[in-house]
Design a protein around this motif. Sequence first.
Motif, PDB file in Angstrom:
ATOM      1  N   HIS A 160       0.804  -1.225   0.153  1.00  0.00           N
ATOM      2  CA  HIS A 160       0.152   0.108   0.075  1.00  0.00           C
ATOM      3  C   HIS A 160       0.718   1.359   0.146  1.00  0.00           C
ATOM      4  O   HIS A 160       2.029   1.240   0.240  1.00  0.00           O
ATOM      5  CB  HIS A 160      -0.955  -0.014   1.301  1.00  0.00           C
ATOM      6  CG  HIS A 160      -0.214   0.239   2.499  1.00  0.00           C
ATOM      7  ND1 HIS A 160       0.516  -0.792   3.128  1.00  0.00           N
ATOM      8  CD2 HIS A 160       0.035   1.398   3.369  1.00  0.00           C
ATOM      9  CE1 HIS A 160       1.115  -0.342   4.146  1.00  0.00           C
ATOM     10  NE2 HIS A 160       0.795   0.933   4.413  1.00  0.00           N
ATOM     11  N   HIS A 210       4.827   0.380   0.138  1.00  0.00           N
ATOM     12  CA  HIS A 210       5.429  -0.662   0.978  1.00  0.00           C
ATOM     13  C   HIS A 210       4.558  -1.664   1.559  1.00  0.00           C
ATOM     14  O   HIS A 210       3.371  -1.660   1.221  1.00  0.00           O
ATOM     15  CB  HIS A 210       6.080   0.302   2.240  1.00  0.00           C
ATOM     16  CG  HIS A 210       4.912   1.174   2.791  1.00  0.00           C
ATOM     17  ND1 HIS A 210       4.495   2.280   2.347  1.00  0.00           N
ATOM     18  CD2 HIS A 210       4.347   1.009   4.065  1.00  0.00           C
ATOM     19  CE1 HIS A 210       3.521   2.891   3.003  1.00  0.00           C
ATOM     20  NE2 HIS A 210       3.562   2.152   4.186  1.00  0.00           N
ATOM     21  N   ASP A 266       0.738   4.989   2.049  1.00  0.00           N
ATOM     22  CA  ASP A 266      -0.334   5.844   3.025  1.00  0.00           C
ATOM     23  C   ASP A 266      -0.862   6.850   2.430  1.00  0.00           C
ATOM     24  O   ASP A 266      -0.391   7.325   1.425  1.00  0.00           O
ATOM     25  CB  ASP A 266       0.746   6.206   4.143  1.00  0.00           C
ATOM     26  CG  ASP A 266       1.393   5.099   4.640  1.00  0.00           C
ATOM     27  OD1 ASP A 266       1.035   3.965   4.937  1.00  0.00           O
ATOM     28  OD2 ASP A 266       2.549   5.238   5.415  1.00  0.00           O
TER      29      ASP A 266
HETATM   30 FE   LIG Z   1       1.987   2.358   5.713  1.00  0.00          FE
END
Ligand SMILES: [Fe+2]
Length: 212
Positions: A85, A144, A87
């Motif tokens: 994903h 990440h 952020d």
């Molecule tokens: Fe994350």
Amino acid sequence: MVEIPAIDLRLAGAGSAEETARLRDAETVKAYAERMHELIVDVAGKVAASLGLDGRSFQDWPCQFRMNRYNYTQDSVGSPGVQVHTDSGFLTVLQEDECVGGLEVLAPAAGEFVPVDPLPGSFVVNIGDVGQAGSNGRLHNVKHRVQCVAAVPRVSIAMFLLAPKHDTESAPEELVDDGHPRRFREFKYDDYRRLRLSTGERAGEALARLAA
Ligand SMILES: [Fe+2]
Ligand SMILES: O=C(O)CCC(=O)C(=O)O
């Protein structure tokens, strides 16, 4: 104790509701969240200054403070703890577990995930989707994931600096010129979060839907 209303404290994987409530009220946790909030506001100001945006304050931006506990067992070794994903917000400061690795970032050129080995006494800082859009693409969000590498509990603590409080997000004029045309439409962070959820595009792909 100073109240920081912008912090939404979440305790993922903490076990029972009682344990979550106890941790949420713990003075140590609150004090830690406050220090991390000071740090992320400071780092964000320095990142903005590095783009030529001096004097920006991130003090009143909504944040989310999250403690993750991964209750790994022998069966989880080799499987993902957190799927790949990005952020969604502007910037994240992450305190990785100092003993248990597993965090990996995608190196875009090689197309491979690279382990981010824990370095005691340090934080990981990464850019999210709002950081990429709000900098008109000068900053890059980072894909990440967390892999389970050992059958021991792993803890990480993250502070997420999300987006401007009530405003819509759009790159400031200083970052838009003939060489750098505007790349993303103006958007509201909550709408963008919903877009990520409804499309399942949680690794930054949803940003393409906001192309100017
Ligand atoms: Fe994350
Ligand atoms: O647990 C970690 O090291 C990272 C967690 C993460 O990427 C997240 O909470 O967004």
